[in-house]
Design a protein around this motif. Structure first.
Motif, PDB file in Angstrom:
ATOM      1  N   ALA B 150     -78.745 -47.245 -74.442  1.00 27.38           N
ATOM      2  CA  ALA B 150     -78.924 -48.661 -74.114  1.00 27.38           C
ATOM      3  C   ALA B 150     -80.375 -49.080 -74.299  1.00 27.38           C
ATOM      4  CB  ALA B 150     -78.469 -48.936 -72.679  1.00 27.38           C
ATOM      5  N   LEU B 151     -81.290 -48.200 -73.931  1.00 25.54           N
ATOM      6  CA  LEU B 151     -82.716 -48.552 -74.011  1.00 25.54           C
ATOM      7  C   LEU B 151     -83.235 -48.577 -75.440  1.00 25.54           C
ATOM      8  CD1 LEU B 151     -84.262 -46.667 -70.964  1.00 25.54           C
ATOM      9  CD2 LEU B 151     -83.227 -48.933 -71.087  1.00 25.54           C
ATOM     10  N   PHE B 152     -82.729 -47.649 -76.289  1.00 26.06           N
ATOM     11  CA  PHE B 152     -83.270 -47.557 -77.641  1.00 26.06           C
ATOM     12  C   PHE B 152     -82.340 -48.158 -78.692  1.00 26.06           C
ATOM     13  CE2 PHE B 152     -85.731 -44.322 -75.378  1.00 26.06           C
ATOM     14  CZ  PHE B 152     -87.013 -44.706 -75.751  1.00 26.06           C
ATOM     15  N   GLY B 153     -81.329 -48.888 -78.248  1.00 24.29           N
ATOM     16  CA  GLY B 153     -80.473 -49.593 -79.192  1.00 24.29           C
ATOM     17  C   GLY B 153     -79.614 -48.691 -80.046  1.00 24.29           C
ATOM     18  N   LEU B 154     -79.231 -47.536 -79.519  1.00 19.50           N
ATOM     19  CA  LEU B 154     -78.361 -46.630 -80.265  1.00 19.50           C
ATOM     20  C   LEU B 154     -76.929 -46.753 -79.759  1.00 19.50           C
ATOM     21  CD1 LEU B 154     -80.531 -43.383 -80.176  1.00 19.50           C
ATOM     22  CD2 LEU B 154     -80.112 -44.826 -82.178  1.00 19.50           C
ATOM     23  N   GLU B 155     -76.005 -46.713 -80.695  1.00 18.92           N
ATOM     24  CA  GLU B 155     -74.594 -46.641 -80.320  1.00 18.92           C
ATOM     25  C   GLU B 155     -74.308 -45.207 -79.851  1.00 18.92           C
ATOM     26  OE1 GLU B 155     -70.546 -46.969 -82.872  1.00 18.92           O
ATOM     27  OE2 GLU B 155     -72.248 -48.133 -83.636  1.00 18.92           O
ATOM     28  N   TYR B 178     -73.303 -48.915 -69.345  1.00 19.73           N
ATOM     29  CA  TYR B 178     -74.474 -48.794 -70.220  1.00 19.73           C
ATOM     30  C   TYR B 178     -74.151 -49.156 -71.673  1.00 19.73           C
ATOM     31  CZ  TYR B 178     -77.107 -46.408 -66.508  1.00 19.73           C
ATOM     32  OH  TYR B 178     -77.760 -46.093 -65.353  1.00 19.73           O
ATOM     33  N   GLY B 179     -72.885 -49.440 -71.960  1.00 21.80           N
ATOM     34  CA  GLY B 179     -72.532 -49.876 -73.311  1.00 21.80           C
ATOM     35  C   GLY B 179     -72.033 -48.769 -74.216  1.00 21.80           C
ATOM     36  N   ALA B 180     -71.905 -47.548 -73.703  1.00 23.18           N
ATOM     37  CA  ALA B 180     -71.422 -46.451 -74.529  1.00 23.18           C
ATOM     38  C   ALA B 180     -69.909 -46.515 -74.658  1.00 23.18           C
ATOM     39  CB  ALA B 180     -71.825 -45.105 -73.922  1.00 23.18           C
ATOM     40  N   SER B 181     -69.413 -45.867 -75.713  1.00 27.32           N
ATOM     41  CA  SER B 181     -67.978 -45.718 -75.866  1.00 27.32           C
ATOM     42  C   SER B 181     -67.614 -44.299 -75.450  1.00 27.32           C
ATOM     43  CB  SER B 181     -67.602 -45.992 -77.322  1.00 27.32           C
ATOM     44  OG  SER B 181     -66.270 -45.617 -77.531  1.00 27.32           O
ATOM     45  N   CYS B 182     -66.639 -44.189 -74.578  1.00 30.36           N
ATOM     46  CA  CYS B 182     -66.249 -42.871 -74.073  1.00 30.36           C
ATOM     47  C   CYS B 182     -64.753 -42.692 -74.281  1.00 30.36           C
ATOM     48  CB  CYS B 182     -66.606 -42.776 -72.589  1.00 30.36           C
ATOM     49  SG  CYS B 182     -66.036 -41.264 -71.786  1.00 30.36           S
TER      50      CYS B 182
END
Lengths: 454, 454
Positions: B150-155, B178-182
């Motif tokens: 989330a902080l470094f703009g990585l998927e 946090y926006g991750a896909s799990c």
């Protein structure tokens, strides 16, 4: 990526006194009335429930009240709590505003509640009390008092509203880890609990019933008192350490807040961040906007009546003048359990009535949306209650963006959401609805307010 | 009540370099072997999985490796992490020992894992990578990488072992916040996942399968790399910030540890607290006892064989020499999911083999008992993994009591237990058993170790 900035304070700069807003109120608080006589209660009326030291704080008009050394020594584990400049959130919003937040989730219990649980346990221990009873809904308060009890050697008996007791076993596990006893309310431990169970063995419970049980147990034994986690003057007093620290930290940051935002249920975390700043203003200092954010499904400040009412549904407590939805009002089961209270702290209600603060209400999906934006920028997942403050602060920041103003916004992030992730799961799976209260029920609850002569 | 003492460091005193134990090892680490050729792998073999900067750290023998400014700026949100003198625990135990603990639960993810998630995300971002894949069991690592992404703009694509995915929805909710896909593994996102699902649509998954899926996805696209949360040299390197900070904080406290205790699963938090102190010793400094505490149900250091083995059950990874229970060994489902790994970090295994550290194994009920004692004294509820370190430290403190010695004990409290309270509920309701691994399965797994010529 912008740099988030943390402002710490040295332990030596932790406040040595709490700030008492009663000292600076332009109009004193309305009297608290005895539920039977409707006459003002005196300290003696409260003696079965609280030790003298807390009763004196409840009625004090002294501006500064010393924080005992033993309490400050415990606080040093996590206080002074950090103040953050939310640079990454500002960047995400594209706002010219400067956003600061005080983070109270660093306490072992994960919220601001230990700020009052620790002194309450200390004063009771000092008065020779061996046991405290309390109620809890979602469990933030019960957890904090359990933590405080473990430190000061007090037995803690928590009555947790049965529906929460069943839904949130994690909170109960934390209380038990601290050595507290937590039972579902209504319980068979009290007359009032047994009476309800006799009629309905599956009664889901309510905060009002849990209060009745805790109070009943407290008055039965000389070695037992009762503890409350919000609403009362002394509880709000204990929370002012939040704003006092933030004030010093903002001085270090070289900034001064134009807007202060907090969420309100009973009113204690809001009072904690806001009262020290409001006191400055009342003593001739700068006027700042102070915004209380409440849930639209339980809007005591924005939709309630300012009137005398009971603190509990069973009508065992004294009558206080406050913004209330009526003590029989049952808010829908939204996720910010800490904000599901029919009334508002009398002192917060009073300053609202004096026009010293603003209030606004938001629905829970808007608040969770704001909380997710915040978490992705700042890394901290807020509690559902705290999401209301986040929403309020983001709204102010977006207003600043529209108006091209670089105002300074301060808000209180009163706790983390680690024990409330089921609510986020519901939010992501679109199972989170914007619950509406029943207008007819509200009208009836307000019509049923006790009649008190002027 | 004794006074617990907190030792903070100024932000300016946060370490600027990580410490690399490889620089001071009396005997170099055995080579890492290619699974096909059994020849030592070179940096190029690792390039499909990791950016060059991390590969260089993996093989480096430089003593100090600079922490990038961008990483230190993120760390400043919660680092330097506090070191506590556990005076209240000492009092509860009645020990003359002085107990210190470094608390890594203050990170937004609640554990030490962001210490490596943040730099791994940063180096990948710097290398132009857009997406990271990883596996997670209980979810501590997946949560931390999601935060870093989330902080470094990585998927971030997390493959979570299905049984954990279903049992621990709270962890998944944090990752999604946090926006991750799990996704549950085995999944339909990969060949290897689909192949397993075709045979058994209800397959419960394993860490080995999840690694296979994450690796398969990473090598398919140039913009995607893979991240691992423990075991590898560069991960252990990143964790040394724990011990480097503790060293400075103990100097302020005016104390020096006689015994250092950490729990071991893959080995990274243990390495973090221990390596900086061990490095001092290897450069001619004082000898201290260093104790690795592992679960009795997955005892790689105390019962495993020091041999070449695969890092995953699907045998896609290179071969490393380590203490292993065999890559086909399946530990029973005890609660400290972070310690359920068949092998041990090669560097931790190496120093164990050189006699530089000790290892001890405890069953989980003993560890939870220790964790509850700790929580009641110190207020922090430890993660099940951290309870092993707590148990190890308490055992040392009780030994000091028996021997009348006032030794200094330092341990790493690597995370809080907020997401693991179901385990405490099981403990309090006597549903927590001391699970035993299957001796026959262990013998078979060890017999099946790959044969590698000397």
């Amino acid at each position: 990526m912008s740099e988030q900035i943390k402002y710490l304070l040295d332990e030596a700069d932790m406040p040595k006194d709490w700030y008492n807003l009663a000292a600076d109120l332009p109009v004193p608080l309305p009297a608290v009335l005895h539920p039977g006589t409707l006459q003002p209660v005196g300290p003696a009326d409260l003696a079965p429930l609280f030790p003298d030291s807390l009763i004196m704080q409840e009625v004090s008009t002294e501006r500064h009240i010393e924080i005992p050394d033993a309490v400050r020594r415990v606080f040093r584990q996590w206080r002074p709590a950090p103040l953050y400049r939310a640079r990454r959130l500002e960047e995400a919003l594209g706002t010219p505003a400067r956003i600061y937040y005080k983070y109270e989730g660093v306490s072992p219990a994960g919220s601001h509640k230990p700020n009052t649980a620790i002194p309450q346990a200390f004063y009771n221990m000092e008065a020779g009390i061996k046991r405290l009873t309390t109620e809890t809904g979602a469990g933030q308060w019960g957890t904090s008092l359990a933590f405080a009890g473990a430190l000061f050697g007090l037995e803690i008996q928590v009555f947790q509203v049965r529906v929460s007791y069943n839904q949130k076993p994690y909170r109960r596990a934390v209380m038990e880890t601290y050595g507290a006893s937590c039972v579902a309310s209504p319980s068979s431990l009290t007359e009032s609990g047994r009476a309800i169970l006799a009629k309905n063995p599956d009664h889901p419970g309510s905060l009002g019933i849990a209060i009745s049980e805790a109070v009943e147990l407290a008055v039965q034994r000389d070695d037992t008192k009762y503890a409350l986690g919000s609403v009362l003057n002394h509880v709000l007093l204990h929370q002012t350490i939040i704003g006092l620290e933030a004030m010093k930290q903002l001085e270090i940051a070289g900034d001064d807040p134009d807007v202060i935002v907090g969420c309100t249920g009973g009113g204690s975390n809001f009072a904690g961040i806001a009262f020290p700043f409001l006191g400055q203003q009342l003593r001739g200092g700068r006027t700042r906007r102070i915004v209380a954010v409440e849930p639209a499904a339980c809007p005591s400040l924005t939709r309630g009546k300012y009137a005398y009412d009971f603190g509990d549904t069973a009508h065992l407590t004294p009558l206080t003048k406050m913004h209330t939805l009526g003590s029989t009002f049952t808010p829908p089961g939204f996720h910010a359990g800490g904000l599901r209270y029919h009334g508002m702290a009398p002192m917060v209600s009073h300053i609202k009535e004096l026009g010293l603060i603003e209030a606004v209400a938001y629905h829970q999906t808007q608040c969770f949306e704001a909380g997710v934006t915040f978490a992705r920028a700042e890394g901290i997942v807020p509690a559902p209650e705290a999401n209301h403050a986040v929403k309020g602060a983001i709204e102010e920041a977006l207003r600043c963006k529209r108006e091209g103003r670089s105002e300074v916004i301060l808000f209180n992030l009163c706790g983390h959401g680690h024990f409330d992730m089921a609510a986020y799961t519901d939010y992501f799976s679109n199972r989170l609805a914007d619950l509406e209260y029943d207008e007819a029920e509200l009208a009836m609850a307000l019509a049923g307010l006790p009649s008190v002569p002027d």
